[in-house]
Design an enzyme around this catalytic site. Structure first.
Site, PDB file in Angstrom:
ATOM      1  N   ARG A 117       0.170   8.947  -0.379  1.00 26.81           N
ATOM      2  CA  ARG A 117       1.146   8.365   0.555  1.00 26.81           C
ATOM      3  C   ARG A 117       2.230   7.648  -0.243  1.00 26.81           C
ATOM      4  O   ARG A 117       2.092   7.105  -1.212  1.00 26.81           O
ATOM      5  CB  ARG A 117       0.498   7.196   1.374  1.00 26.81           C
ATOM      6  N   ARG A 169      -2.398  -1.127  -2.500  1.00 30.34           N
ATOM      7  CA  ARG A 169      -1.671  -0.231  -1.666  1.00 30.34           C
ATOM      8  C   ARG A 169      -1.116   0.780  -2.708  1.00 30.34           C
ATOM      9  O   ARG A 169      -0.245   0.529  -3.722  1.00 30.34           O
ATOM     10  CB  ARG A 169      -0.477  -1.092  -1.209  1.00 30.34           C
ATOM     11  N   GLU A 190      -8.118  -4.651   5.589  1.00 33.09           N
ATOM     12  CA  GLU A 190      -8.650  -3.546   6.118  1.00 33.09           C
ATOM     13  C   GLU A 190      -9.103  -2.520   5.126  1.00 33.09           C
ATOM     14  O   GLU A 190      -8.617  -2.178   4.178  1.00 33.09           O
ATOM     15  CB  GLU A 190      -7.554  -3.060   6.975  1.00 33.09           C
ATOM     16  N   SER A 198     -10.396   2.131   9.438  1.00 30.47           N
ATOM     17  CA  SER A 198      -9.493   2.422  10.570  1.00 30.47           C
ATOM     18  C   SER A 198     -10.553   3.236  11.468  1.00 30.47           C
ATOM     19  O   SER A 198     -10.634   4.482  10.975  1.00 30.47           O
ATOM     20  CB  SER A 198      -8.241   2.395  10.582  1.00 30.47           C
ATOM     21  N   ARG A 226     -10.575   0.519  -1.913  1.00 33.38           N
ATOM     22  CA  ARG A 226     -10.692  -0.962  -1.611  1.00 33.38           C
ATOM     23  C   ARG A 226     -12.331  -1.205  -1.604  1.00 33.38           C
ATOM     24  O   ARG A 226     -12.375  -2.614  -1.654  1.00 33.38           O
ATOM     25  CB  ARG A 226     -10.078  -1.034  -0.115  1.00 33.38           C
TER      26      ARG A 226
END
Length: 427
Positions: A262, A277, A349, A352, A391
């Site tokens: 990403r 990130r 987070e 999701s 994560r």
């Protein structure tokens, strides 16, 4: 993608949905109504002209049969034909524009999604660990242990990339295998190893294109344009693009490990420390295809299956229902799993879990046929992280740090790691 007839017949509902999502309805719907009206007017005018041309054609035939002059009528039909072609061309252009506009409208939130600006905590599991010392963040621990190297990653590639050494690399691999084993052996998922690059049709199918093109990494391959997968959701969902599934096969549950890429456009200055990130990270993804009447039950199951991983690892987390304002573009409902990070004293987070209803299936044309029925229907698609490996890695490092700077991992990882203690090493 929403159905055009649904948008036409439920204008107020769509407007309310857009407001709940923090969008201005006029900017989205006004042009759509205009283009839709122009398209229908062009089609109506073309059909009217066709009917008139047919009548003239019949009259020309009668005149020729009786030996009467018909050249004037023939000229008129030629003009009509040209006008019809122009109208059909205009209608096709309006149709293309309409499709592009529909692709830009987000999914309709489920009625259970909070309409307030705040997300709602549903439940939590476990308790935060207590330390007799001030816990450190993973970027400090990783550097001192010699298992995480961000400086050399910058030398190799640039910012927002990481190099893992020794036990750090082994922990990434161990987590991927651990997660896949749980999901396939205990939760009944079928493992898939998909390509790590996909075509534009696949990205359109799951909603990454056209709206989020700037968030993606693209690769030129001859005349084709390919995209590095932002998540395994894209190739897994598109496995059944343009297919009709038999209802007896549903629900279908697939899982895959992939690297994810990403560009993080728009995130400049956010989470610059550590590996929160990244441009490249690994993830185990869960994807389901379900009958519409069963999809929300499947969402609860999928979410629980992601929670199981955190519970087996002994990581404290909370489950949050996202508000309409925070929903992803394609999602009708989303739960976020947020893990506690003691080195940063906050929740992050880590998964999701979303139900997209028929939104992706309509874009990718994924249907199913019920037994005894001839007409097919759109399936509902769901997906969730099971889990984001990077994560999870940093959550383990921060939650299981010891006073001497070492890490003592949970016993469930011993078969994958060979041991449960990470000691300092020199780079």
């Amino acid at each position: 993608m929403l159905d055009l007839s649904f948008v036409r017949d439920n204008t107020q509902k769509i407007e309310d949905m857009l407001r709940h999502r923090g969008l201005e309805p006029d900017s989205v719907l006004t042009d759509l109504r205009t283009v839709d009206g122009d398209r229908r007017q062009a089609i109506t005018s073309a059909e009217t002209l066709k009917a008139s041309r047919n009548r003239l054609t019949d009259e020309i035939a009668m005149r020729k049969k009786s030996g009467e002059e018909s050249s004037e009528l023939v000229d008129e039909t030629r003009k009509m034909k040209a006008e019809i072609q122009e109208l059909e061309k205009a209608a096709a252009a309006y149709e293309t524009r309409l499709s592009e506009m529909l692709l830009a409208i987000p999914n309709l939130p489920h009625e259970s999604v909070p309409t307030s600006a705040e997300n709602i905590e549903i439940r939590s599991w476990g308790t935060p660990p207590r330390f007799a010392f001030t816990p450190k963040p993973h970027w400090e621990l990783g550097e001192k242990l010699g298992i995480l190297d961000l400086e050399r990653a910058v030398k190799l590639t640039g910012a927002r990339f990481a190099v893992y050494w020794d036990a750090g690399a082994r922990l990434e691999r161990a987590l991927a295998n651990f997660m896949l084993d749980i999901h396939t052996r205990e939760h009944g998922y079928t493992e898939v190893l998909p390509p790590f690059m996909v075509n534009s049709e696949s990205m359109y199918g799951t909603g990454q294109l056209p709206k989020f093109a700037s968030d993606q990494f693209r690769v030129r391959h001859g005349e084709k344009e390919l995209w590095l997968v932002p998540t395994a959701e894209v190739p897994l969902t598109n496995l059944f693009r343009n297919e009709v599934l038999e209802a007896g096969r549903l629900p279908i549950s697939l899982t895959a490990w992939t690297p994810c890429f990403r560009s993080e456009a728009g995130s400049y200055g956010r989470d610059v420390r550590g590996i929160i990130r990244q441009h490249q990270f690994q993830k185990v993804e869960l994807v389901k295809f379900a009958r519409p009447e069963e999809s929300y039950e499947q969402l609860e199951e999928l979410t629980h299956e992601a929670e199981v991983i955190l519970q087996k690892l002994g990581l404290h987390y909370r489950l949050v229902a996202l508000s309409a304002r925070d929903l992803g573009f394609s999602a009708a409902k989303t739960y976020d799993l947020e893990v506690w990070l003691p080195g940063q004293q906050l929740y992050r987070e880590i998964s999701s879990c979303s139900n997209f209803e028929a939104f992706q299936a309509r874009r990718a044309n994924i249907r199913f046929r019920r037994e005894g029925k001839t007409k097919s229907e759109f399936v509902h698609t769901l997906n969730g992280s099971g889990l984001a490996i990077g994560r999870t890695w940093l959550a383990l490092v921060e939650n299981y740090q010891q006073a001497d700077g070492s890490i003592v991992l949970p016993e469930v990882l011993a078969p994958y790691m060979g041991n449960t203690r990470i000691l300092p090493r020199s780079l």
